[in-house]
Design a protein around this motif. Structure first.
Motif, PDB file in Angstrom:
ATOM      1  N   ALA A   1      47.233  47.567   0.375  1.00 32.73           N
ATOM      2  CA  ALA A   1      47.237  48.424   1.558  1.00 32.73           C
ATOM      3  C   ALA A   1      47.124  47.607   2.844  1.00 32.73           C
ATOM      4  N   MET A   2      46.518  46.432   2.774  1.00 33.26           N
ATOM      5  CA  MET A   2      46.453  45.554   3.942  1.00 33.26           C
ATOM      6  C   MET A   2      47.739  44.751   4.105  1.00 33.26           C
ATOM      7  N   TYR A   3      48.308  44.228   3.011  1.00 32.43           N
ATOM      8  CA  TYR A   3      49.492  43.384   3.099  1.00 32.43           C
ATOM      9  C   TYR A   3      50.736  44.175   3.519  1.00 32.43           C
TER      10      TYR A   3
ATOM     11  N   PHE B   1      41.443  35.726   2.700  1.00 34.22           N
ATOM     12  CA  PHE B   1      40.665  34.774   1.893  1.00 34.22           C
ATOM     13  C   PHE B   1      39.694  35.504   0.962  1.00 34.22           C
ATOM     14  N   LEU B   2      39.001  36.514   1.479  1.00 33.05           N
ATOM     15  CA  LEU B   2      38.022  37.233   0.662  1.00 33.05           C
ATOM     16  C   LEU B   2      38.706  38.006  -0.466  1.00 33.05           C
ATOM     17  N   PHE B   3      39.825  38.645  -0.172  1.00 33.49           N
ATOM     18  CA  PHE B   3      40.550  39.383  -1.217  1.00 33.49           C
ATOM     19  C   PHE B   3      41.023  38.428  -2.314  1.00 33.49           C
TER      20      PHE B   3
ATOM     21  N   SER C   1      51.283  35.118   1.516  1.00 33.39           N
ATOM     22  CA  SER C   1      50.646  35.791   2.642  1.00 33.39           C
ATOM     23  C   SER C   1      50.226  34.799   3.717  1.00 33.39           C
ATOM     24  N   SER C   2      50.011  35.324   4.920  1.00 29.80           N
ATOM     25  CA  SER C   2      49.466  34.572   6.050  1.00 29.80           C
ATOM     26  C   SER C   2      50.306  33.346   6.389  1.00 29.80           C
TER      27      SER C   2
ATOM     28  N   GLN D   1      44.648  38.202  14.137  1.00 30.49           N
ATOM     29  CA  GLN D   1      44.974  37.119  13.204  1.00 30.49           C
ATOM     30  C   GLN D   1      43.741  36.566  12.504  1.00 30.49           C
ATOM     31  N   SER D   2      42.672  36.328  13.243  1.00 30.85           N
ATOM     32  CA  SER D   2      41.466  35.761  12.625  1.00 30.85           C
ATOM     33  C   SER D   2      40.874  36.711  11.589  1.00 30.85           C
ATOM     34  N   LEU D   3      40.797  37.994  11.928  1.00 28.75           N
ATOM     35  CA  LEU D   3      40.266  38.969  10.983  1.00 28.75           C
ATOM     36  C   LEU D   3      41.141  39.066   9.737  1.00 28.75           C
ATOM     37  N   TYR D   4      42.465  39.016   9.950  1.00 29.94           N
ATOM     38  CA  TYR D   4      43.369  39.113   8.803  1.00 29.94           C
ATOM     39  C   TYR D   4      43.222  37.916   7.867  1.00 29.94           C
TER      40      TYR D   4
END
Length: 410
Positions: free
Chosen positions: A213-215, A261-263, A244-245, A253-256
């Motif tokens: 859902a984020m990507y 990384f966490l996902f 990704s990224s 950008q920083s939040l994404y």
């Protein structure tokens, strides 16, 4: 069966449980690969042929339109492929070897994902990668294993608390021992492997759906492509067709990048742990298959089962069976299902077959006789006394117990 124990019924093969499991798994993996190759070839081969046809038509049209030979055009395309391998794209992408790009690269190395969109090209970089990956991959695999241990411990504590709460609410425990029961029952209790597999599977699905859902809006992929990317990445397959990224700039950008990384970290941990639990289930299935196949290729077992007589019929000893099966029963045959089948049917057997089937050695018989002579108490089961059979010692005692069981079964 204990490790190293030979499979019952097929002793002539000299195949213990570990070797049998390894051979069976190798055969199943080869069959799995063959089936997968057939399916993917049937699905993807027509699309590949159509893509080749379109590309050849495009090259021919471009060559005729701009009056460029196919040889010069192919030489230019080879240079472009080398540029792509170096990280150069027609669209603007993020730098590959700044600090953030290098950190993304080493993350794919130690997690064994290895997308392939960034690779070292210098000799020093390639040599350093060999030693860096050797230590980093080993440490990351250890981290994944410790993560699985923490998950199992957490599940054990939670499920134990739920279980104790349910027992207390049912009123089965006296109030005086409730605290002692909780302290006593916590160590040593582990959740079922199927519960762990279910929870890890649900966690991996939840993480994959949230990450997709984020990507989808950020990278501009279809939701199914995002799910495909999540599985390929979390399972550390890492084809590199979706990465990704990689764009030069993103909104937030920083939040994404932190969320990406966490996902990836949570997804890789869950999928790796799930693979370990599934491998335990596969091992259980292999043990079950080995047990079922233990006498599959034993012709003596199959033939002996076909000639089982009626219940409690006294049959001749070795001579009658030697002419039928071609070998004496007291010889070391491939398996002992002949004796086992007659014993299960309640049929009387000879003393030699009885001693062999129960693994009665001369030393054990002498020990029993010595204990009986010295006045040690003998245990005679209640069923034997009830049916009128005495305990006895040695092979005679075993036969009396067997007769008592036969009488009980009736």
């Amino acid at each position: 069966m204990m490790p190293g124990q030979r499979l019952q019924g097929c002793r002539s093969l000299h195949l213990n449980e570990d070797n049998g499991r390894f051979a069976l798994l190798a055969v199943l993996i080869i069959l799995y690969l063959l089936c997968g190759a057939a399916v993917f070839s049937a699905i993807e081969r027509p699309s590949e042929l159509r893509a080749h046809g379109r590309w050849n038509g495009t090259l021919l049209n471009f060559s005729e339109t701009f009056n460029i030979s196919l040889q010069d055009l192919n030489s230019f395309l080879r240079e472009y492929e080398a540029a792509i391998a170096a990280g150069i794209r027609a669209d603007a992408l993020r730098p590959r070897w700044d600090f953030t790009g290098a950190f993304y690269f080493v993350g794919t190395v130690v997690s064994t994902i290895g997308f392939g969109m960034t690779t070292p090209v210098t000799v020093a970089g390639k040599v350093f990668l060999i030693f860096y990956g050797l230590l980093g991959c080993a440490a990351t695999i250890l981290f994944f294993n410790l993560f699985l241990e923490r998950i199992i411990t957490l599940l054990a504590v939670v499920m134990k608390a739920v279980r104790e709460r349910r027992i207390r609410n049912s009123g089965l425990l006296p109030p005086g021992i409730r605290h002692d029961f909780s302290a006593y029952s916590l160590p040593g209790w582990k959740p079922s492997v199927y519960h762990v597999m279910l929870i890890l599977g649900l966690s991996a699905i939840t993480i994959s759906c949230c990450a997709s859902a984020m990507y989808t809006p950020v990278e501009g992929w279809a939701y199914l492509d995002s799910l495909y990317f999540c599985f390929v990445t979390f399972s550390t397959i890492g084809f590199g067709d979706f990465v990704s990224s990689q764009s030069a700039a993103y909104e937030y950008q920083s939040l994404y990048r932190v969320a990406n990384f966490l996902f990836m970290l949570m997804g890789v941990c869950c999928i790796y742990s799930l693979f370990n639990v599934i491998s335990i289930v596969i091992k259980q299935v292999l043990n079950w298959m080995l047990e079922k196949m233990s006498c599959l290729f034993c012709q003596r077992c199959n033939k002996a089962n076909a000639f089982l007589g009626r219940r409690n019929a006294i049959r001749p000893g070795s001579r009658g069976r030697q002419g039928r099966f071609g070998q004496a029963p007291d010889s070391d045959g491939p398996c002992d299902s002949d004796t086992e089948g007659r014993r299960l049917s309640g049929e009387m057997i000879s003393m030699k077959d009885l001693a062999a089937s129960n693994k009665v050695s001369l030393a054990i018989m002498q020990k029993q006789l010595s204990e009986s002579a010295n006045g040690y108490p003998r245990t005679v089961c209640g069923s034997s006394r009830h049916n009128g059979f005495s305990g006895g010692v040695g092979a005679l005692g075993i036969m009396n117990n067997r007769l008592a069981e036969t009488s009980n079964s009736r």
